[in-house]
Design a protein around this motif. Structure first.
Motif, mmCIF file in Angstrom:
data_model
loop_
_atom_site.group_PDB
_atom_site.id
_atom_site.type_symbol
_atom_site.label_atom_id
_atom_site.label_comp_id
_atom_site.label_asym_id
_atom_site.label_seq_id
_atom_site.Cartn_x
_atom_site.Cartn_y
_atom_site.Cartn_z
ATOM 1 N N HIS A 153 -4.710 0.725 -2.168
ATOM 2 C CA HIS A 153 -4.591 2.095 -0.910
ATOM 3 C C HIS A 153 -3.747 2.555 -0.934
ATOM 4 N N ASN A 154 -4.284 3.504 -0.348
ATOM 5 C CA ASN A 154 -3.462 4.835 -0.492
ATOM 6 C C ASN A 154 -3.863 6.010 0.803
ATOM 7 N N TYR A 155 -2.925 6.173 1.444
ATOM 8 C CA TYR A 155 -3.231 6.992 3.016
ATOM 9 C C TYR A 155 -2.697 8.177 2.971
ATOM 10 N N ARG A 164 0.359 -1.607 0.250
ATOM 11 C CA ARG A 164 -0.366 -0.097 -0.186
ATOM 12 C C ARG A 164 1.050 1.597 0.121
ATOM 13 N N SER A 191 -7.875 7.847 -2.638
ATOM 14 C CA SER A 191 -7.949 5.712 -2.325
ATOM 15 C C SER A 191 -9.227 5.598 -2.909
ATOM 16 N N PRO A 192 -9.436 3.971 -3.320
ATOM 17 C CA PRO A 192 -7.894 3.506 -3.873
ATOM 18 C C PRO A 192 -7.878 4.006 -5.210
#
Length: 324
Positions: A160-162, A129, A141-142
């Motif tokens: 997934h991207n935080y 991720r 996200s995503p």
């Protein structure tokens, strides 16, 4: 994105630093948040991987990170420099995708970037991720990444991207802590991969082998692929389209994860690749099919079922048997 179990990997999205900051102060604030997310990941037993070139990224229209760091406080400078130019860890040291792989996201080519690497590992059933700086063009996200594979077909995957530490914390709490011993690998594998039939002594061959966290991730990914192969069977006992796709990805080609032993190996190592049947007393299985771990050189040997819906017997997890 595949489940990935305990194999969660985090990488800094290098494309989220692209000269977008109006001044040093705003960049420094974004870096503080990034370092806070790195610290949080480490509290949960995870590392945040970066690329060595990140230190040379352009942070404002006129200034690179290398030139901006001297404006940070001394303790901030030391922490950032130690990470980006010292100990890392750096994802390119064990990079999976090559510059020949065409990967695209939001109309941009993401080959040679963390986005491309994370996506490519996702296609290989490793749960990787991203962590992006805020603000950037990647604060959603995503991310949907397209890959033009070697068969001439396109595939897509969600990554997934935080970019918020609270969202990252929720994700980290939802994933079990990393495996830190071969014994834990055995316990979790037997619990998780219920479609695989492990012999009672399958993991005994790892005794005396120094523990390697990277190897546990690859072994888990191998088990996950076999587990899915057994899932993708229709009521008539035939492989589904998803099963055929897995077979093409992981059992064919020069970079196949799984292969049969050569005729020479079958002859020279017949005894070593013959194992007691896990379920039938007095019977043996000749298990020449194997999954590969390259660093260190480990193998999992299993019995290729005579029927598509037959059981995968996992009889060996340990050092490569056919070493000469």
């Amino acid at each position: 994105m595949p489940d990935g179990g305990t194999d969660l990997e985090l990488m800094v999205n290098d494309m989220s630093i692209d000269g977008q900051f109006p001044d040093i102060a705003s960049f420094r604030s974004a870096v503080r948040d990034l370092m806070a997310m790195r610290h949080m990941a480490r509290r949960f037993g995870r590392e945040l991987f970066c690329h060595r070139n990140l230190f040379h990224a352009r942070v404002t229209q006129e200034m690179t990170m290398q030139r901006a760091v001297p404006y940070f406080k001394p303790d901030e400078q030391r922490a950032l420099m130690q990470w980006l130019t010292g100990s890392g860890p750096f994802w390119e040291d064990r990079r999976d995708h090559s510059s020949d792989d065409y990967l695209e996201c939001e109309g941009k080519i993401v080959t040679d970037s963390a986005i491309g690497e994370v996506a490519f590992r996702g296609f290989r059933h490793v749960d990787s991720r991203l962590v992006s700086l805020l603000p950037s063009l990647w604060n959603f996200s995503p991310l949907v990444v397209w890959w033009q594979n070697g068969n001439g077909n396109g595939e897509q995957i969600e990554v997934h991207n935080y970019f918020d530490k609270h969202a990252l914390e929720v994700a980290l709490r939802a994933v079990p802590r990393p495996i830190n011993s071969w014994e834990q690998l055995e316990i979790r594998s037997r619990e998780r991969f219920v479609n695989l039939h492990f012999s009672s002594d399958a993991f005994e061959f790892l005794r005396g082998v120094p523990f390697n966290e990277g190897a546990t991730k690859k072994i888990t990914a191998l088990f996950d692929t076999l587990h899915q192969m057994r899932c993708f069977v229709d009521p008539d006992g035939r492989r589904t389209s998803e099963g055929h796709d897995l077979y093409q990805k992981f059992f064919t080609g020069d970079k196949a994860w799984f292969s049969d032993s050569s005729d020479t190996e079958k002859n020279d190592f017949k005894s070593e690749m013959t194992f007691n049947h896990p379920e039938v007393t007095g019977e043996t299985l000749f298990c020449t099919w194997h999954g590969k771990v390259r660093a260190p050189l480990l193998r999992i040997h299993f019995y290729w079922p005579t029927r598509v819906d037959g059981p995968f017997y996992i009889v060996y997890v340990g050092p490569k048997i056919t070493k000469r």
